[in-house]
Design a protein around this motif. Structure first.
Motif, PDB file in Angstrom:
ATOM      1  N   ASP A  48       0.817  -1.221   0.000  1.00  5.76           N
ATOM      2  CA  ASP A  48       0.000   0.000   0.000  1.00  5.76           C
ATOM      3  C   ASP A  48       0.848   1.269   0.000  1.00  5.76           C
ATOM      4  OD1 ASP A  48      -2.382  -1.362  -0.074  1.00  5.76           O
ATOM      5  OD2 ASP A  48      -2.553  -1.502   2.102  1.00  5.76           O
ATOM      6  N   GLU A  49       2.123   1.145   0.395  1.00  6.23           N
ATOM      7  CA  GLU A  49       2.996   2.319   0.394  1.00  6.23           C
ATOM      8  C   GLU A  49       3.151   2.904  -1.013  1.00  6.23           C
ATOM      9  OE1 GLU A  49       6.677   1.219   2.122  1.00  6.23           O
ATOM     10  OE2 GLU A  49       5.863   0.913   4.131  1.00  6.23           O
ATOM     11  N   ALA A  50       3.028   2.065  -2.028  1.00  4.42           N
ATOM     12  CA  ALA A  50       3.202   2.514  -3.412  1.00  4.42           C
ATOM     13  C   ALA A  50       2.123   3.501  -3.836  1.00  4.42           C
ATOM     14  CB  ALA A  50       3.208   1.309  -4.352  1.00  4.42           C
ATOM     15  N   ILE A  51       0.966   3.465  -3.181  1.00  5.82           N
ATOM     16  CA  ILE A  51      -0.128   4.368  -3.565  1.00  5.82           C
ATOM     17  C   ILE A  51      -0.472   5.336  -2.447  1.00  5.82           C
ATOM     18  CG2 ILE A  51      -1.178   2.851  -5.285  1.00  5.82           C
ATOM     19  CD1 ILE A  51      -3.105   1.934  -3.075  1.00  5.82           C
ATOM     20  N   GLU A  52       0.456   5.487  -1.501  1.00  9.36           N
ATOM     21  CA  GLU A  52       0.215   6.376  -0.377  1.00  9.36           C
ATOM     22  C   GLU A  52      -0.013   7.811  -0.865  1.00  9.36           C
ATOM     23  OE1 GLU A  52       2.294   7.561   3.893  1.00  9.36           O
ATOM     24  OE2 GLU A  52       3.209   6.043   2.613  1.00  9.36           O
ATOM     25  N   GLY A  53      -1.141   8.380  -0.499  1.00  7.58           N
ATOM     26  CA  GLY A  53      -1.477   9.748  -0.878  1.00  7.58           C
ATOM     27  C   GLY A  53      -2.118   9.875  -2.242  1.00  7.58           C
ATOM     28  N   ALA A  54      -2.021   8.828  -3.060  1.00  7.21           N
ATOM     29  CA  ALA A  54      -2.542   8.903  -4.426  1.00  7.21           C
ATOM     30  C   ALA A  54      -4.058   9.026  -4.445  1.00  7.21           C
ATOM     31  CB  ALA A  54      -2.118   7.665  -5.205  1.00  7.21           C
ATOM     32  N   GLN A  55      -4.698   8.349  -3.529  1.00  6.57           N
ATOM     33  CA  GLN A  55      -6.163   8.352  -3.495  1.00  6.57           C
ATOM     34  C   GLN A  55      -6.706   9.765  -3.318  1.00  6.57           C
ATOM     35  OE1 GLN A  55      -8.011   4.874  -1.622  1.00  6.57           O
ATOM     36  NE2 GLN A  55      -9.108   6.316  -0.318  1.00  6.57           N
ATOM     37  N   ASP A  56      -6.100  10.532  -2.399  1.00  7.24           N
ATOM     38  CA  ASP A  56      -6.556  11.905  -2.161  1.00  7.24           C
ATOM     39  C   ASP A  56      -6.347  12.774  -3.396  1.00  7.24           C
ATOM     40  OD1 ASP A  56      -7.264  11.222   0.403  1.00  7.24           O
ATOM     41  OD2 ASP A  56      -5.371  11.887   1.292  1.00  7.24           O
ATOM     42  N   VAL A  57      -5.195  12.602  -4.050  1.00  2.00           N
ATOM     43  CA  VAL A  57      -4.894  13.399  -5.252  1.00  2.00           C
ATOM     44  C   VAL A  57      -5.935  13.139  -6.329  1.00  2.00           C
ATOM     45  CG1 VAL A  57      -3.248  13.737  -7.130  1.00  2.00           C
ATOM     46  CG2 VAL A  57      -2.424  13.503  -4.781  1.00  2.00           C
ATOM     47  N   VAL A  58      -6.194  11.867  -6.601  1.00  2.00           N
ATOM     48  CA  VAL A  58      -7.147  11.503  -7.646  1.00  2.00           C
ATOM     49  C   VAL A  58      -8.551  11.991  -7.300  1.00  2.00           C
ATOM     50  CG1 VAL A  58      -8.271   9.555  -8.797  1.00  2.00           C
ATOM     51  CG2 VAL A  58      -5.794   9.525  -8.437  1.00  2.00           C
TER      52      VAL A  58
END
Length: 485
Positions: A48-58
């Motif tokens: 899950d570290e690979a997508i850390e913060g990505a969800q909020d950006v998208v």
């Protein structure tokens, strides 16, 4: 009094309307459809570290664009190209899926065609009928031509969407930027036909060499065994594969169906000999640098480039002009290594999910938001072509005219008992007879009586054929065929 009552009623109505709208907006935010987007088998996306913060950006971009859905990412880790039983269930229930075939190098090289396997097991929603909708038309327009969707098909059905155009191979060139600016060309010929172009480059470069034919040993080798074939062989056959694909073993892992080309032995194709003869011509004319540690100004490049594009590293900026010669390496099934994009067969929100697929593929802002998740091609979860109208036209023309091969892997894994023994034999026959890294590569491997000529190159190619045969390659191919049956 009556006017006061009317005013109070108006104020009350306004207040109720404002509160109602505010409540509706809040409920709208809370009520936005949540879509689960699973990522499985994509290189560098194991935790899950690979997508850390990505969800909020998208999701911020989705909100700005007024979309009525939000994304929740989840990583589905794979062990040797396989999902656990629990994660396979989660995959099927996912609304959106990004999935890639997995290569693992933990002591042994493994290749698992897991996208095909999961398609066959019913993990994905078939997209054929969905692609006939308005959202489907948006997707197909971005993919330029229906044929570019073929990599996501299996058994005549569209299970997934590929994240790149169909591969069009050609021996183009990477040129150092300042050199390219002086040349003033927009396209380049095949590497074997560059005599006129290279003569011009040689003059522009003050009659100094600009190619490097390296004799450095490659480290690592096959399955942990150090294979000491010279670097130039790997570079030529890995990155200039105009008419074939192959693996690092020295034997092609791809075969062209419906073609006389047999890539199991790289030296059997006449094109390889032509490349070697071209190197010898360019060496004789002074274009090849004898200093093996020198960074060349010109390199072979195999990518389809309909238009000039730029690429760079810490040391140099490169220009890749379009090539004049191409063939198509068409993949008619789910065996590509770049990620595929699709929907889960048991998703409960398929209509919203397909709309989201179209949005992320066709809308630049959303596509760029996804690419912000990580660096490089590994993070290119959805497709967006950077082509002008002229570039699209050139691509369509190539699809209609270039030779087309259906590529399929000749083996799925190196998990074969005989492989280790074959590797050892191969390493033995690949050992250099002369350890001098400064010795000219052509002289070292393709000379006869100290002279390199077209005849000596063709003769020494046959010597390498014998080495590959003695290394047990026929046994390897027979074993692979037996395993497939």
């Amino acid at each position: 009094m009556k006017k006061m009552k009317v005013s109070l009623l108006c104020m009350l109505a306004g207040t109720l309307l404002f509160v109602g709208c505010q409540k509706q907006n809040e409920e709208g935010k809370r009520g936005a459809t949540k879509l689960t987007w699973s990522i499985a088998g994509v290189w560098e996306y194991d935790t899950d570290e690979a997508i850390e913060g990505a969800q909020d950006v998208v999701n911020e971009v989705l909100q700005e664009k007024g979309k009525d859905y939000r994304i929740e990412f989840q990583i589905l880790p794979m062990e040797k190209g396989k999902l656990s039983e629990e994660d396979e269930k989660r995959l099927k229930e996912s609304d959106l899926i990004t999935m890639a075939n997995q290569i693992s190098t933990h002591g042994k090289v493994e290749f698992a065609s897991n996208v095909s396997e999961y398609a066959k097991s019913g993990a994905f929603e078939a997209l054929d009928e969905w692609l006939e909708s308005k959202d489907g038309e948006r997707i197909k327009e971005v993919f330029i031509d229906d044929i570019t969707l073929e990599a996501g098909r299996l058994g005549g059905k569209q299970w997934m969407l590929p994240t790149s155009l169909q591969s069009v191979m050609g021996s183009s060139l990477k040129l150092e930027e300042s050199l390219y600016q002086k040349l003033g060309v927009e396209s380049v010929p095949d590497f074997t036909k560059c005599d006129e172009l290279f003569a011009k480059i040689y003059e522009i470069n003050d009659n100094q060499p600009f190619l490097t034919l390296s004799a450095f040993e490659k480290q690592g080798g096959v399955n942990g065994i150090s294979v000491v074939l010279p670097e130039y062989l790997e570079e030529i056959f890995s990155y200039s594969g105009s008419v074939f694909q192959h693996d690092s073993l020295g034997v092609g892992s791809w075969k062209a169906e419906g073609s006389s080309l047999d890539t199991r032995n790289l030296f059997e194709t006449g094109y390889v000999t032509e490349v070697l003869c071209a190197w010898n011509r360019y060496r004789e004319k002074g274009y090849v640098n004898a200093k093996m540690d020198t960074i060349p100004l010109v390199r072979i490049c195999d990518s389809y480039v309909p238009e000039v594009f730029y690429m760079s590293n810490e040391e140099q900026r490169w220009v890749v002009p379009k090539s004049e010669n191409y063939v198509l390496n068409m993949t008619d099934d789910l065996d590509g290594l770049l990620p595929f994009f699709g929907m889960g067969s048991e998703s409960e929100q398929k209509e919203a999910a397909f709309t989201a697929m179209a949005d992320f593929i066709a809308e630049r802002e959303l596509n760029e938001a996804i690419q912000e998740i990580g660096q490089g091609e590994a993070s290119r979860f959805v497709f967006y072509p950077e082509l002008s109208e002229e570039g699209k036209m050139q691509y369509r023309q190539l699809l209609e005219t270039a030779p087309r091969f259906r590529m399929e892997p000749s083996f799925d894994t190196f998990e074969i008992p005989e492989i280790e023994r074959i590797n050892q034999v191969y390493a033995k026959y690949a050992v250099k007879e002369d350890e001098s890294a400064e010795m000219d590569v052509m002289q070292q491997y393709f000379s006869k009586d100290g002279v390199v000529s077209e005849e000596s190159i063709r003769e020494q190619v046959q010597v390498w054929n014998e080495k590959l045969k003695n290394a047990g390659m026929d046994t390897l191919i027979e074993q692979i065929s037996a395993n497939k049956k």
